[in-house]
Design a protein around this motif. Structure first.
Motif, PDB file in Angstrom:
ATOM      1  N   TYR A 272       7.290  -6.088   5.467  1.00 30.12           N
ATOM      2  CA  TYR A 272       6.568  -4.729   4.997  1.00 30.12           C
ATOM      3  C   TYR A 272       7.042  -4.275   3.473  1.00 30.12           C
ATOM      4  CZ  TYR A 272       4.982  -0.086   5.533  1.00 30.12           C
ATOM      5  OH  TYR A 272       4.300   0.982   5.190  1.00 30.12           O
ATOM      6  N   GLU A 273       8.302  -4.405   3.315  1.00 28.46           N
ATOM      7  CA  GLU A 273       8.787  -3.862   1.893  1.00 28.46           C
ATOM      8  C   GLU A 273       8.284  -4.687   0.832  1.00 28.46           C
ATOM      9  OE1 GLU A 273      13.080  -3.803   2.044  1.00 28.46           O
ATOM     10  OE2 GLU A 273      13.018  -5.472   0.571  1.00 28.46           O
ATOM     11  N   THR A 274       7.833  -6.022   1.212  1.00 31.04           N
ATOM     12  CA  THR A 274       7.532  -7.026   0.317  1.00 31.04           C
ATOM     13  C   THR A 274       6.278  -6.659  -0.094  1.00 31.04           C
ATOM     14  OG1 THR A 274       8.917  -8.591   0.695  1.00 31.04           O
ATOM     15  CG2 THR A 274       7.255  -9.395  -0.423  1.00 31.04           C
ATOM     16  N   SER A 275       5.434  -6.425   0.942  1.00 25.05           N
ATOM     17  CA  SER A 275       3.921  -5.960   0.872  1.00 25.05           C
ATOM     18  C   SER A 275       3.687  -4.544   0.030  1.00 25.05           C
ATOM     19  CB  SER A 275       3.355  -5.635   2.336  1.00 25.05           C
ATOM     20  OG  SER A 275       2.032  -5.014   2.299  1.00 25.05           O
ATOM     21  N   LYS A 276       4.547  -3.624   0.344  1.00 22.82           N
ATOM     22  CA  LYS A 276       4.510  -2.522  -0.443  1.00 22.82           C
ATOM     23  C   LYS A 276       5.008  -2.685  -1.933  1.00 22.82           C
ATOM     24  CE  LYS A 276       4.154   1.246   2.478  1.00 22.82           C
ATOM     25  NZ  LYS A 276       2.782   1.784   2.169  1.00 22.82           N
ATOM     26  N   LEU A 277       5.569  -3.356  -2.311  1.00 23.10           N
ATOM     27  CA  LEU A 277       6.027  -3.828  -3.796  1.00 23.10           C
ATOM     28  C   LEU A 277       4.913  -4.427  -4.300  1.00 23.10           C
ATOM     29  CD1 LEU A 277       8.234  -3.990  -5.778  1.00 23.10           C
ATOM     30  CD2 LEU A 277       8.557  -6.377  -5.298  1.00 23.10           C
ATOM     31  N   VAL A 278       4.204  -5.478  -3.528  1.00 18.34           N
ATOM     32  CA  VAL A 278       3.409  -6.086  -4.390  1.00 18.34           C
ATOM     33  C   VAL A 278       1.974  -5.216  -4.408  1.00 18.34           C
ATOM     34  CG1 VAL A 278       1.557  -8.168  -4.017  1.00 18.34           C
ATOM     35  CG2 VAL A 278       4.005  -8.566  -3.423  1.00 18.34           C
ATOM     36  N   ILE A 285      -4.488  -1.818  -3.094  1.00 19.07           N
ATOM     37  CA  ILE A 285      -3.987  -1.192  -1.827  1.00 19.07           C
ATOM     38  C   ILE A 285      -4.410  -2.090  -0.517  1.00 19.07           C
ATOM     39  CG2 ILE A 285      -3.456   1.125  -2.405  1.00 19.07           C
ATOM     40  CD1 ILE A 285      -6.311   1.764  -1.573  1.00 19.07           C
ATOM     41  N   VAL A 286      -3.388  -2.007   0.551  1.00 19.78           N
ATOM     42  CA  VAL A 286      -3.704  -2.734   1.706  1.00 19.78           C
ATOM     43  C   VAL A 286      -4.718  -2.025   2.792  1.00 19.78           C
ATOM     44  CG1 VAL A 286      -2.493  -3.796   3.671  1.00 19.78           C
ATOM     45  CG2 VAL A 286      -1.403  -4.049   1.295  1.00 19.78           C
ATOM     46  N   GLN A 287      -5.559  -2.710   3.221  1.00 17.30           N
ATOM     47  CA  GLN A 287      -6.581  -1.938   4.326  1.00 17.30           C
ATOM     48  C   GLN A 287      -5.632  -1.557   5.209  1.00 17.30           C
ATOM     49  OE1 GLN A 287      -9.034  -5.590   4.933  1.00 17.30           O
ATOM     50  NE2 GLN A 287      -8.811  -4.966   7.066  1.00 17.30           N
ATOM     51  N   ILE A 292      -0.023  -6.713  10.733  1.00 25.43           N
ATOM     52  CA  ILE A 292       1.314  -6.899  10.215  1.00 25.43           C
ATOM     53  C   ILE A 292       1.731  -5.724   9.358  1.00 25.43           C
ATOM     54  CG2 ILE A 292       2.989  -8.289   9.484  1.00 25.43           C
ATOM     55  CD1 ILE A 292       1.638  -9.262  11.952  1.00 25.43           C
ATOM     56  N   VAL A 293       0.943  -5.743   8.047  1.00 24.17           N
ATOM     57  CA  VAL A 293       1.484  -4.807   6.924  1.00 24.17           C
ATOM     58  C   VAL A 293       0.547  -3.411   6.790  1.00 24.17           C
ATOM     59  CG1 VAL A 293       2.762  -6.594   5.928  1.00 24.17           C
ATOM     60  CG2 VAL A 293       0.414  -6.286   5.203  1.00 24.17           C
ATOM     61  N   GLY A 294      -0.647  -3.314   7.392  1.00 24.50           N
ATOM     62  CA  GLY A 294      -1.585  -2.291   7.242  1.00 24.50           C
ATOM     63  C   GLY A 294      -0.791  -0.847   7.820  1.00 24.50           C
ATOM     64  N   GLU A 295      -1.315   0.042   7.155  1.00 25.54           N
ATOM     65  CA  GLU A 295      -0.750   1.248   7.779  1.00 25.54           C
ATOM     66  C   GLU A 295      -0.716   1.546   9.387  1.00 25.54           C
ATOM     67  OE1 GLU A 295       1.363   1.841   4.786  1.00 25.54           O
ATOM     68  OE2 GLU A 295       1.823   3.071   6.326  1.00 25.54           O
ATOM     69  N   ASN A 296      -1.860   0.921   9.824  1.00 27.80           N
ATOM     70  CA  ASN A 296      -2.234   1.369  11.164  1.00 27.80           C
ATOM     71  C   ASN A 296      -1.750   0.219  12.134  1.00 27.80           C
ATOM     72  OD1 ASN A 296      -3.575   3.641  10.092  1.00 27.80           O
ATOM     73  ND2 ASN A 296      -5.521   2.856  10.855  1.00 27.80           N
ATOM     74  N   ALA A 297      -0.971  -0.681  11.635  1.00 23.83           N
ATOM     75  CA  ALA A 297      -0.817  -1.909  12.531  1.00 23.83           C
ATOM     76  C   ALA A 297       0.045  -1.538  13.785  1.00 23.83           C
ATOM     77  CB  ALA A 297      -0.076  -3.017  11.596  1.00 23.83           C
ATOM     78  N   PHE A 298       0.987  -0.330  13.648  1.00 21.55           N
ATOM     79  CA  PHE A 298       1.786  -0.066  14.578  1.00 21.55           C
ATOM     80  C   PHE A 298       1.521   1.531  14.888  1.00 21.55           C
ATOM     81  CE2 PHE A 298       3.830  -3.794  12.656  1.00 21.55           C
ATOM     82  CZ  PHE A 298       3.780  -4.721  14.088  1.00 21.55           C
ATOM     83  N   GLY A 299       0.518   1.976  14.338  1.00 21.63           N
ATOM     84  CA  GLY A 299       0.102   3.489  14.933  1.00 21.63           C
ATOM     85  C   GLY A 299      -0.739   3.572  16.072  1.00 21.63           C
ATOM     86  N   HIS A 300      -0.432   4.578  16.921  1.00 22.30           N
ATOM     87  CA  HIS A 300      -1.238   4.979  18.228  1.00 22.30           C
ATOM     88  C   HIS A 300      -1.782   6.118  18.171  1.00 22.30           C
ATOM     89  CE1 HIS A 300       0.579   1.025  19.396  1.00 22.30           C
ATOM     90  NE2 HIS A 300       1.846   1.630  19.000  1.00 22.30           N
ATOM     91  N   GLU A 301      -3.032   6.234  18.583  1.00 18.49           N
ATOM     92  CA  GLU A 301      -3.702   7.605  18.659  1.00 18.49           C
ATOM     93  C   GLU A 301      -4.252   8.147  19.947  1.00 18.49           C
ATOM     94  OE1 GLU A 301      -7.365  10.407  17.843  1.00 18.49           O
ATOM     95  OE2 GLU A 301      -7.246   8.390  18.886  1.00 18.49           O
ATOM     96  N   SER A 302      -4.707   7.021  20.746  1.00 19.97           N
ATOM     97  CA  SER A 302      -5.607   7.715  21.919  1.00 19.97           C
ATOM     98  C   SER A 302      -4.444   7.668  23.075  1.00 19.97           C
ATOM     99  CB  SER A 302      -6.648   6.406  22.396  1.00 19.97           C
ATOM    100  OG  SER A 302      -5.667   5.308  23.273  1.00 19.97           O
ATOM    101  N   GLY A 303      -4.955   8.573  23.984  1.00 18.48           N
ATOM    102  CA  GLY A 303      -3.924   9.123  25.014  1.00 18.48           C
ATOM    103  C   GLY A 303      -3.533   7.810  25.866  1.00 18.48           C
ATOM    104  N   ILE A 304      -4.352   6.841  26.234  1.00 17.66           N
ATOM    105  CA  ILE A 304      -4.013   6.028  26.930  1.00 17.66           C
ATOM    106  C   ILE A 304      -3.026   4.879  26.499  1.00 17.66           C
ATOM    107  CG2 ILE A 304      -5.133   3.896  28.207  1.00 17.66           C
ATOM    108  CD1 ILE A 304      -7.838   5.630  28.245  1.00 17.66           C
ATOM    109  N   HIS A 305      -3.251   4.739  25.026  1.00 18.97           N
ATOM    110  CA  HIS A 305      -2.449   3.861  24.408  1.00 18.97           C
ATOM    111  C   HIS A 305      -0.884   4.435  24.101  1.00 18.97           C
ATOM    112  CE1 HIS A 305      -5.215   0.612  22.712  1.00 18.97           C
ATOM    113  NE2 HIS A 305      -5.731   1.017  23.738  1.00 18.97           N
TER     114      HIS A 305
END
Ligand code: KIV
Ligand code: ZN
Length: 526
Positions: A272-278, A285-287, A292-305
């Motif tokens: 992740y830090e390498t992706s940020k540096l690059v 910017i990364v979509q 793996i490195v996208g901002e949402n790759a480990f983000g959760h929004e829905s109640g079920i999730h």
């Protein structure tokens, strides 16, 4: 159960494939060919040092013949004495190879196109002539004591029999390795598998694969090549590269480790830090939804999730975020549920009663239905209102700030903040007034909590030059904790500064809760 790699599955058809896969990183060469990207020699050196730390086997440092700056960058990287091998690109042309030698490299990646389309329209030479050029170049490299990797550009659209003839000829001339470029990303995994299988019985040197992502198949194709016995892949950080880019290092490596039981030397915690540096040095910017490195790759929004993840992260995470240097985060929105919202509020030390929680969730959904992103700051404001409490402790107070900008002046900002009763005044420059002001704020808050801006979004929400601007920010601390906030106003700089201060205040709140709960735990243990 641990949330680490849930790897009882192995997708590997391992009969032909190697256990250890060599990672040849071409971020500094093919990656730099991304439209809009040019790196200074100093930027290239910074990236090379990070790639070395990450553990790539080879760094393709550049294409020395293209410019003086490129040569300078390669020389600087060579002088650094990194653990990774350093290679450079050269056409099958003595001038290119001399430029490489001039930079002090011992490893040259030389190439010539072999498809009829390229031979006829670009190079305007015959198939025989291309073989002669390739062989001459290999002999020239070997006569200069170089280690040589040979690429047949557009290999996947080249006539198969002719391609085999080319590879045989260069190996006979002394090429140490061959590379198979899918130059326009035209191949399918099945095609790559059959091509590599055939080449393995044609030549006895190690084979690399080099895939472009024009149809989104670069990683799948690279894996198909490994499955067929290739032992190295050319990849780039964030999948940068010509047009749609190359196979992305982080996706390829994580798939190899987690799904195919293969090994590499990559320290995945640094991905992740390498992706940020690059991303920051290239400006690409990364979509957000990138694996793996996208901002949402480990983000959760829905109640079920969020409920599932809070019960056991394995429910909705195939790997633990820490494995790639990330942290999981939850976001409030119209799909929110009670468990997720309660967990988010608890991070700020806010514990509503059941009925209050129900009302908070209902208000969050109302905002979501209006198409609003609900930031942490919004959530805390809603909770404060429902619970009739003033939950916000303002650790950081903005007293005043001044910015100067214009043509032929360096944008400069001076900011005065009070943090927990102590006054700080700092001036900083930037590429524009917003950058200068936010950098000045970070310079102060860095001393206290190393909080940095991780996302900045600016939207005009009405028309005209007096449009209302809405600024949303995410700030991140050194432990990977994230807080989000927003501010609205007619002045973009003021709205940006207010959003940033708002986000920092939320982060300080989170950190205070963490510190206090650690104290409690420590007290209990003692
Ligand atoms: O994509 C390609 O064909 C290349 C060659 C220079 C190897 O990048
Ligand atoms: Zn390429």
């Amino acid at each position: 159960m641990s949330s680490d790699v849930s790897n009882s599955i192995s997708n590997s058809d391992s009969s032909n494939s190697v256990d250890y896969v060599r990672i040849y990183d071409t971020t500094l060469r093919d990656g730099e060919q991304t439209p809009g990207v040019t790196l200074t020699p100093e930027d290239k050196l910074l990236i090379a040092i990070q790639l070395d730390k990450l553990g790539v086997d080879v760094i393709e440092a550049g294409f020395p013949i293209v410019s003086q700056g490129e040569k300078e960058a390669v020389k600087m990287i060579v002088k650094q004495g990194l653990n990774s091998e350093i290679s450079v690109l050269a056409r099958t042309d003595k001038r290119d190879i001399d430029a490489a030698i001039d930079c002090g490299v011992r490893y040259v990646h030389t190439f010539i196109a072999t498809s009829d389309i390229h031979l006829q329209y670009k190079l305007k030479i015959s198939r025989e002539e291309a073989i002669r050029k390739a062989v001459d170049a290999i002999e020239y490299c070997k006569a200069h004591g170089l280690y040589v990797e040979f690429s047949a550009e557009d290999a996947t659209r080249s006539d198969r029999e002719y391609l085999k003839q080319v590879y045989k000829a260069v190996v006979d001339a002394g090429a140490d390795r061959i590379d198979v470029p899918d130059t326009v990303g035209y191949a399918t995994p099945k095609y790559i598998h059959s091509l590599i299988t055939e080449l393995r019985s044609t030549v006895k040197v190690p084979i690399s694969i080099h895939c472009h992502d024009d149809f989104g198949l670069a990683v799948a194709n690279s894996i198909a090549a490994i499955e067929a016995g290739a032992e190295c892949a050319h990849v780039t950080i964030n999948g940068l590269g010509e047009r749609a880019g190359n196979a992305s290092l982080e996706e390829f490596v994580m798939a190899l480790h987690c799904l195919y039981n293969k090994r590499t030397r990559i320290n995945t915690k640094l991905l992740y830090e390498t992706s940020k540096l690059v991303a920051s040095l290239t400006g690409i910017i990364v979509q957000p939804n990138k694996a793996i490195v996208g901002e949402n790759a480990f983000g959760h929004e829905s109640g079920i999730h969020t409920h599932g993840v809070l019960s056991n992260p394995l429910c909705y995470e195939p790997i633990s975020p820490e494995l790639v240097g990330r942290k999981r985060w939850l976001e409030a929105g119209k799909h929110a549920g009670m468990h997720g919202i309660a967990a988010m509020l608890a991070e700020y030390g806010i514990r509503p009663e059941q009925e209050q929680l129900r009302q908070i969730v209902a208000k969050v959904k109302e905002l979501g239905d209006k198409g609003k992103q609900v930031t942490d700051a919004d959530l805390i404001a809603i909770a404060s209102q429902v619970m009739n409490q003033q939950n916000l402790v303002e650790h950081v107070r903005l007293m005043d700030f001044v910015v100067t900008t214009g043509i032929n002046v360096v944008p400069t900002a001076s900011v005065r903040l009070i943090i927990d009763g102590k006054e700080y005044i700092v001036a900083e420059t930037g590429v524009g007034p917003v950058d200068a002001a936010l950098k000045a704020i970070q310079k102060i808050t860095d001393r206290i909590a190393s909080i940095r801006l991780s996302e900045f979004r600016l939207e005009a929400i009405s028309g005209g030059s007096d449009a209302l601007a809405e600024v949303s920010v995410k700030v991140e601390d050194s432990n990977g904790k994230i807080s989000s906030a927003r501010a609205t106003g007619e002045d973009i700089v003021v709205a940006s500064v207010q959003a940033m201060i708002n986000g920092i205040n939320k982060m300080m709140m989170k950190r205070t809760i963490d510190r206090d709960s650690n104290r409690e735990i420590q007290g209990y243990t003692v």
